[in-house]
Structures are given as C-alpha cells and as structure tokens.
Design a protein around this motif. Structure first.
Motif, PDB file in Angstrom:
ATOM      1  N   TRP A   4       0.872  -1.169   0.000  1.00 53.94           N
ATOM      2  CA  TRP A   4       0.000   0.000   0.000  1.00 53.94           C
ATOM      3  C   TRP A   4       0.909   1.218   0.000  1.00 53.94           C
ATOM      4  O   TRP A   4       1.841   1.297   0.792  1.00 53.94           O
ATOM      5  CB  TRP A   4      -0.881   0.017   1.249  1.00 53.94           C
ATOM      6  N   ASP A   5       0.626   2.163  -0.874  1.00 58.03           N
ATOM      7  CA  ASP A   5       1.379   3.407  -0.923  1.00 58.03           C
ATOM      8  C   ASP A   5       0.482   4.555  -0.481  1.00 58.03           C
ATOM      9  O   ASP A   5      -0.724   4.542  -0.748  1.00 58.03           O
ATOM     10  CB  ASP A   5       1.878   3.704  -2.340  1.00 58.03           C
ATOM     11  N   ARG A   6       1.088   5.537   0.173  1.00 63.10           N
ATOM     12  CA  ARG A   6       0.335   6.731   0.545  1.00 63.10           C
ATOM     13  C   ARG A   6       1.269   7.926   0.514  1.00 63.10           C
ATOM     14  O   ARG A   6       2.487   7.797   0.714  1.00 63.10           O
ATOM     15  CB  ARG A   6      -0.319   6.603   1.909  1.00 63.10           C
ATOM     16  N   ALA A   7       0.694   9.070   0.212  1.00 63.05           N
ATOM     17  CA  ALA A   7       1.460  10.312   0.197  1.00 63.05           C
ATOM     18  C   ALA A   7       1.537  10.860   1.613  1.00 63.05           C
ATOM     19  O   ALA A   7       0.569  10.791   2.375  1.00 63.05           O
ATOM     20  CB  ALA A   7       0.798  11.327  -0.728  1.00 63.05           C
ATOM     21  N   LEU A   8       2.696  11.388   1.966  1.00 61.51           N
ATOM     22  CA  LEU A   8       2.907  11.960   3.287  1.00 61.51           C
ATOM     23  C   LEU A   8       3.647  13.277   3.118  1.00 61.51           C
ATOM     24  O   LEU A   8       4.612  13.358   2.359  1.00 61.51           O
ATOM     25  CB  LEU A   8       3.735  11.015   4.163  1.00 61.51           C
ATOM     26  N   THR A   9       3.184  14.299   3.805  1.00 56.74           N
ATOM     27  CA  THR A   9       3.883  15.583   3.846  1.00 56.74           C
ATOM     28  C   THR A   9       4.392  15.787   5.266  1.00 56.74           C
ATOM     29  O   THR A   9       3.627  15.679   6.224  1.00 56.74           O
ATOM     30  CB  THR A   9       2.953  16.739   3.434  1.00 56.74           C
ATOM     31  N   ARG A  10       5.678  16.050   5.374  1.00 60.87           N
ATOM     32  CA  ARG A  10       6.304  16.289   6.672  1.00 60.87           C
ATOM     33  C   ARG A  10       6.709  17.756   6.783  1.00 60.87           C
ATOM     34  O   ARG A  10       7.046  18.390   5.790  1.00 60.87           O
ATOM     35  CB  ARG A  10       7.561  15.431   6.828  1.00 60.87           C
ATOM     36  N   THR A  11       6.724  18.259   8.001  1.00 61.95           N
ATOM     37  CA  THR A  11       7.282  19.581   8.271  1.00 61.95           C
ATOM     38  C   THR A  11       8.789  19.417   8.495  1.00 61.95           C
ATOM     39  O   THR A  11       9.293  18.281   8.617  1.00 61.95           O
ATOM     40  CB  THR A  11       6.661  20.193   9.538  1.00 61.95           C
ATOM     41  N   THR A  12       9.476  20.518   8.626  1.00 62.96           N
ATOM     42  CA  THR A  12      10.913  20.465   8.923  1.00 62.96           C
ATOM     43  C   THR A  12      11.155  19.717  10.236  1.00 62.96           C
ATOM     44  O   THR A  12      12.033  18.852  10.320  1.00 62.96           O
ATOM     45  CB  THR A  12      11.502  21.887   9.002  1.00 62.96           C
ATOM     46  N   ASP A  13      10.363  20.027  11.257  1.00 63.60           N
ATOM     47  CA  ASP A  13      10.511  19.328  12.542  1.00 63.60           C
ATOM     48  C   ASP A  13      10.213  17.842  12.404  1.00 63.60           C
ATOM     49  O   ASP A  13      10.882  17.014  13.043  1.00 63.60           O
ATOM     50  CB  ASP A  13       9.606  19.952  13.605  1.00 63.60           C
ATOM     51  N   ASP A  14       9.217  17.496  11.581  1.00 62.69           N
ATOM     52  CA  ASP A  14       8.905  16.076  11.355  1.00 62.69           C
ATOM     53  C   ASP A  14      10.096  15.354  10.736  1.00 62.69           C
ATOM     54  O   ASP A  14      10.429  14.227  11.128  1.00 62.69           O
ATOM     55  CB  ASP A  14       7.701  15.910  10.417  1.00 62.69           C
ATOM     56  N   VAL A  15      10.719  15.982   9.738  1.00 65.23           N
ATOM     57  CA  VAL A  15      11.872  15.357   9.073  1.00 65.23           C
ATOM     58  C   VAL A  15      13.006  15.170  10.065  1.00 65.23           C
ATOM     59  O   VAL A  15      13.617  14.093  10.129  1.00 65.23           O
ATOM     60  CB  VAL A  15      12.335  16.185   7.850  1.00 65.23           C
ATOM     61  N   ILE A  16      13.292  16.175  10.861  1.00 65.91           N
ATOM     62  CA  ILE A  16      14.380  16.066  11.836  1.00 65.91           C
ATOM     63  C   ILE A  16      14.079  14.959  12.843  1.00 65.91           C
ATOM     64  O   ILE A  16      14.951  14.138  13.162  1.00 65.91           O
ATOM     65  CB  ILE A  16      14.637  17.427  12.518  1.00 65.91           C
ATOM     66  N   GLY A  17      12.849  14.892  13.326  1.00 67.45           N
ATOM     67  CA  GLY A  17      12.480  13.806  14.237  1.00 67.45           C
ATOM     68  C   GLY A  17      12.618  12.444  13.580  1.00 67.45           C
ATOM     69  O   GLY A  17      13.104  11.486  14.203  1.00 67.45           O
ATOM     70  N   TYR A  18      12.197  12.345  12.325  1.00 67.85           N
ATOM     71  CA  TYR A  18      12.334  11.091  11.573  1.00 67.85           C
ATOM     72  C   TYR A  18      13.807  10.692  11.459  1.00 67.85           C
ATOM     73  O   TYR A  18      14.178   9.546  11.724  1.00 67.85           O
ATOM     74  CB  TYR A  18      11.703  11.258  10.190  1.00 67.85           C
ATOM     75  N   VAL A  19      14.656  11.643  11.091  1.00 64.01           N
ATOM     76  CA  VAL A  19      16.077  11.354  10.922  1.00 64.01           C
ATOM     77  C   VAL A  19      16.693  10.888  12.238  1.00 64.01           C
ATOM     78  O   VAL A  19      17.466   9.929  12.269  1.00 64.01           O
ATOM     79  CB  VAL A  19      16.818  12.583  10.346  1.00 64.01           C
ATOM     80  N   PHE A  20      16.323  11.520  13.350  1.00 62.80           N
ATOM     81  CA  PHE A  20      16.826  11.093  14.653  1.00 62.80           C
ATOM     82  C   PHE A  20      16.296   9.716  15.059  1.00 62.80           C
ATOM     83  O   PHE A  20      16.899   9.032  15.878  1.00 62.80           O
ATOM     84  CB  PHE A  20      16.497  12.119  15.741  1.00 62.80           C
ATOM     85  N   SER A  21      15.166   9.291  14.493  1.00 61.14           N
ATOM     86  CA  SER A  21      14.603   7.980  14.843  1.00 61.14           C
ATOM     87  C   SER A  21      15.309   6.831  14.138  1.00 61.14           C
ATOM     88  O   SER A  21      15.119   5.671  14.509  1.00 61.14           O
ATOM     89  CB  SER A  21      13.103   7.943  14.518  1.00 61.14           C
ATOM     90  N   LEU A  22      16.095   7.123  13.133  1.00 57.92           N
ATOM     91  CA  LEU A  22      16.801   6.085  12.380  1.00 57.92           C
ATOM     92  C   LEU A  22      18.041   5.636  13.153  1.00 57.92           C
ATOM     93  O   LEU A  22      18.779   6.456  13.690  1.00 57.92           O
ATOM     94  CB  LEU A  22      17.207   6.615  11.003  1.00 57.92           C
ATOM     95  N   SER A  23      18.277   4.331  13.171  1.00 56.92           N
ATOM     96  CA  SER A  23      19.420   3.810  13.926  1.00 56.92           C
ATOM     97  C   SER A  23      20.739   4.380  13.422  1.00 56.92           C
ATOM     98  O   SER A  23      21.680   4.554  14.196  1.00 56.92           O
ATOM     99  CB  SER A  23      19.448   2.286  13.855  1.00 56.92           C
ATOM    100  N   TYR A  24      20.814   4.707  12.155  1.00 54.90           N
ATOM    101  CA  TYR A  24      22.080   5.181  11.587  1.00 54.90           C
ATOM    102  C   TYR A  24      22.251   6.695  11.633  1.00 54.90           C
ATOM    103  O   TYR A  24      23.264   7.215  11.159  1.00 54.90           O
ATOM    104  CB  TYR A  24      22.269   4.659  10.157  1.00 54.90           C
ATOM    105  N   SER A  25      21.309   7.415  12.225  1.00 50.71           N
ATOM    106  CA  SER A  25      21.497   8.855  12.460  1.00 50.71           C
ATOM    107  C   SER A  25      20.822   9.271  13.760  1.00 50.71           C
ATOM    108  O   SER A  25      20.354  10.387  13.903  1.00 50.71           O
ATOM    109  CB  SER A  25      20.969   9.683  11.281  1.00 50.71           C
ATOM    110  N   SER A  26      20.819   8.378  14.708  1.00 52.59           N
ATOM    111  CA  SER A  26      20.195   8.638  16.009  1.00 52.59           C
ATOM    112  C   SER A  26      21.059   9.603  16.819  1.00 52.59           C
ATOM    113  O   SER A  26      22.255   9.775  16.542  1.00 52.59           O
ATOM    114  CB  SER A  26      20.041   7.328  16.777  1.00 52.59           C
ATOM    115  N   PRO A  27      20.476  10.219  17.828  1.00 51.34           N
ATOM    116  CA  PRO A  27      21.286  11.054  18.720  1.00 51.34           C
ATOM    117  C   PRO A  27      22.495  10.298  19.297  1.00 51.34           C
ATOM    118  O   PRO A  27      23.561  10.883  19.467  1.00 51.34           O
ATOM    119  CB  PRO A  27      20.291  11.469  19.810  1.00 51.34           C
ATOM    120  N   ALA A  28      22.337   9.002  19.556  1.00 50.97           N
ATOM    121  CA  ALA A  28      23.468   8.220  20.079  1.00 50.97           C
ATOM    122  C   ALA A  28      24.605   8.157  19.063  1.00 50.97           C
ATOM    123  O   ALA A  28      25.782   8.222  19.437  1.00 50.97           O
ATOM    124  CB  ALA A  28      23.003   6.814  20.452  1.00 50.97           C
TER     125      ALA A  28
END
Length: 164
Positions: free
Chosen positions: A100-124
């Motif tokens: 299933w595909d769906r369109a998603l629009t993120r804000t700048t804060d959403d993108v930053i939160g998403y990037v921090f949620s990834l294991s390879y770019s986490s705050p750690a």
C-alpha cells in the motif's frame, strides 16, 4: 525455541538484520503446517522513488557520520538478496507480496524527528555533534524548500509466506 506450535510469525523490517536462512529453518520447526511467516516493512530499497529532499538529509548526515551507514558501533549494508528470494528457497516457499502506498507531507521538525529515529542517524550516533547536526540539517532543508514542507511516498509492504 521451546515455545510450542504457533500459527503465525510476524516480523517487521528487522528481518534484514537476521541470519534469514537460519531463522526460517528454526521457524519451520515451530509453525503449524497451515501456518505462515509474514514480513511487514517499507519494502526493499529502490521499490519507491525516493523523495528528492532525502538527498539533502544524506548529504548532511554524510558530513557528520561518513558515507557508510552506521549500525551500533559498526556499519551496515542492506542485504542484496530480496526477502522474497530467501523465502522462496525456504520451507515457506509460497510467497505473496502486497503493498500500500500513501502520500505523506512532513514539516521540517517532522523530518528532523524522523532522521533522529533512524538507527544510523540517532542522537546516540551523533553524540556531542547532535545540536550542530540538527542546526545544519534544518538550514539545508529550509534552503531546499523554504516553506518547510517535504512530500514523499510511503510504502507499507507485507510478504506472506506459507508452505506449498
């Protein structure tokens, strides 16, 4: 595993971290004959055209963390063999895939939160560089799109594997 017989085993994207052949052999011993393995994920890399703003994220991440994808204290490369091909050689060789595909629009804060949620770019992973990374990422994203809106197509995929 001494857990008795199960009808269904569902795994998320973590299947790619496992010794997939070994896991499927182990599951063959505990899944009932009419049972199944279901893999739920975002699909394989390249299945969906990546959003152009992801290049902006990759450029900033590479500046801070290097070109190789981080994983814990080491690096990680996605398996080259698709899950469907591994399953086709397993006891669960009848494979169906749906998505299933769906369109998603993120804000700048959403993108930053998403990037921090990834294991390879986490705050750690970023450690003491987290604040500078966030500042530079925010600047680069807003240079890319001053309105701070970032569109992409999100895929949800289910691979359902049963015995023939």
């Amino acid at each position: 595993m001494d857990i008795g017989t199960v009808l269904l085993t569902v795994m998320g994207a973590a299947f790619h971290w496992m010794d997939r052949h070994h896991v499927l052999r182990d599951l063959d011993r505990i899944i009932a004959p009419e049972g199944a393995v279901v893999l739920a994920s975002g699909g394989a890399p390249g299945d969906v055209e990546p959003a152009p703003w992801l290049d902006v994220v990759a450029e900033v991440r590479t500046r801070y963390l290097g070109a190789e994808r981080r994983a814990g204290s080491g690096t990680y490369a996605h398996p080259t063999e698709r899950h469907q091909d591994v399953l086709a050689r397993s006891p669960f060789s009848r494979v169906e895939t749906t998505h299933w595909d769906r369109a998603l629009t993120r804000t700048t804060d959403d993108v930053i939160g998403y990037v921090f949620s990834l294991s390879y770019s986490s705050p750690a992973q970023l450690g003491d560089s987290k604040a500078a990374f966030e500042r530079d990422l925010r600047t680069a994203l807003l240079d890319f799109n001053p309105q701070g809106r970032f569109d992409e197509t999100i895929r949800t995929e289910a691979i359902i594997a049963t015995r023939p």
